[in-house]
Write a protein that holds these residues in place. Sequence first.
Motif, short mmCIF file in Angstrom:
data_model
loop_
_atom_site.label_atom_id
_atom_site.label_comp_id
_atom_site.label_asym_id
_atom_site.label_seq_id
_atom_site.Cartn_x
_atom_site.Cartn_y
_atom_site.Cartn_z
N ALA A 201 -4.88 2.94 6.11
CA ALA A 201 -3.43 3.15 6.13
C ALA A 201 -3.04 4.34 5.26
N VAL A 202 -3.62 4.43 4.06
CA VAL A 202 -3.35 5.59 3.19
C VAL A 202 -3.81 6.87 3.89
N THR A 203 -4.97 6.80 4.56
CA THR A 203 -5.48 7.95 5.31
C THR A 203 -4.45 8.43 6.34
N LYS A 204 -3.93 7.49 7.13
CA LYS A 204 -3.00 7.86 8.21
C LYS A 204 -1.67 8.37 7.63
N ILE A 205 -1.23 7.77 6.52
CA ILE A 205 0.02 8.25 5.90
C ILE A 205 -0.17 9.69 5.41
N TYR B 299 -2.46 -2.58 8.35
CA TYR B 299 -2.63 -1.92 9.66
C TYR B 299 -1.28 -1.42 10.16
N GLY B 300 -0.24 -2.25 9.98
CA GLY B 300 1.12 -1.86 10.40
C GLY B 300 1.60 -0.61 9.68
N ALA B 301 1.31 -0.52 8.37
CA ALA B 301 1.72 0.67 7.62
C ALA B 301 1.04 1.92 8.17
N GLY B 302 -0.22 1.77 8.56
CA GLY B 302 -0.96 2.92 9.12
C GLY B 302 -0.41 3.38 10.45
N VAL B 303 -0.16 2.43 11.37
CA VAL B 303 0.36 2.85 12.69
C VAL B 303 1.81 3.31 12.59
N MET B 304 2.54 2.78 11.62
CA MET B 304 3.90 3.27 11.37
C MET B 304 3.85 4.77 11.03
N ALA B 305 2.92 5.14 10.17
CA ALA B 305 2.77 6.56 9.80
C ALA B 305 2.36 7.41 10.99
N GLU C 28 6.76 4.71 0.16
CA GLU C 28 6.88 3.48 -0.63
C GLU C 28 5.70 2.54 -0.42
N ALA C 29 5.03 2.69 0.73
CA ALA C 29 3.86 1.83 1.00
C ALA C 29 2.64 2.26 0.19
N ILE C 30 2.57 3.54 -0.18
CA ILE C 30 1.36 4.06 -0.86
C ILE C 30 1.01 3.27 -2.13
N PRO C 31 1.93 3.08 -3.09
CA PRO C 31 1.55 2.34 -4.31
C PRO C 31 1.16 0.89 -4.01
#
Length: 494
Positions: free
Chosen positions: A372-376, A324-330, A343-346
């Motif tokens: 998260a991948v969606t938001k990135i 969730y954090g990776a998604g909101v970061m993006a 770097e979060a994607i893989p």
Amino acid sequence: MISAWARMCKILGKEFEQYLPIVMGPVMKAASLKPEVALLDSEDMKTMEDDDAWQFVTLGDQQNFGIRTAGLEEKATACQMLVCYARELKDGFAGYTEQVVKLMVPLLKFYFHDGVRVAATESLPFLLECAKIKGDDYLREMWAFICPELLKAVDTEPGNDVLSEHMHSLAKCIEVLGSGCLNAEAMAELITTMNKILKEHFERAEGRHQKRKDEDYDEEVEESLLDEDDEDVYILSKISDIVHALFGTHKADFFPYFEQLLPHFAKLMGAERPWPDHQWGLCIFDDALEHGGPPVIKYQEYFLRPLMQHIVNSHGEVRQAAAYGAGVMAQFAGPEFAQACAEAIPLLMQVIGAPDSRACENINPTENAIAAVTKICKYNSSRFNIDEVLPLWLSWLPVWEDEDEAPHIYGYLCDLIEANHPLILGANNSNVPRLVAIIADALAKEALDSKSEVRTRLLNIVRQIQGNGEMFNACVAQLSMEQQQALSCALSSQ
């Protein structure tokens, strides 16, 4: 009768308002009950020892403090029923808020019965919600009456179970009232109390660590220590609730106060801490990312490396918080985090591609990783080749478990279809049957709210495909009966 009236209120909703003049008298009378107390010497005690209606505590050699417990359960029940009325009737209960709040606030210190204190604190955000219709001045006056006593209750409450309720209530009050509801003095008091609670969290954890090394340590001790662990984690979750409420209402303005607690939050993320500390530490930094915006970069040394590492944590709750954090970061933290997003994607792909990623215990972390991948891809894709990710992303759909994340995922699917993205539509529209199947599955599983804008967009896409009768019939023929019915029903109702 008092319990029955509350159940009727829950069923009738607004229609129950007309009966308030009849029921409020008896309910307020029961909720206002003052317990009998007595101070007895040892001689008098002998005559009272067998009386089940009283409980006694010995004070020194000769004195005993007694309280008549008969009636306390009824008082607690009546208080809980007032919570029900405020929650269900909202502005229909506004006329009673003043007398109820004057009853409830002093009961925050009613140490004779935990249930009474719990009901008192639970009522407060609902009473504020009810009072909104009476205007800002009335609401401010009511909060000025509640706030100092609620802050004091959080600071002085002796029981952990009730403390967690006070903290939850405070978080909800902040959400109801919004930015600026705590003046400088109140905010300073709250930060001091949270600082104390967090210090105690680490001290108690260290105490349990030492007890596990004692020579008396056995299974029975471990059972007791695990209960204490659970209690502490629950209180930590309520700290997270308060931080969530403050970031949600105050945004980046909360950062100066957040910094006073930052050493504790950074400690929660330490590699040696137990996994629940990591989970709630991540939730707190997730809120900083989501609501603080690009200025959050000044704290990246505390959260960025742990967040990335915990995406692949063995505990689902930690994975979910990190994803969730990776998604909101993006989405919110700005282009400075583009490299971290790449770097979060893989790592996110590793979670989604795990053989048991769709198992019951893993489905929520997995759907958070897909979101998260969606938001990135949507908000922060400058440092990787998005065309390499999109075909894989499409293969992960449909999703339906996480109602909060589904709109982001399906909204992005709509964006790509509406833009005629070749990787999504496929060569010569070869992916269209698959896209219809994804949409039908989302409808069948009720992944989106019936009034959601994203659901309307999905149905409009299906209607466009319907324009080509031959293609649409071929798509529908591949659907299960459940999917066909869900699609047909949705198209005819909207």
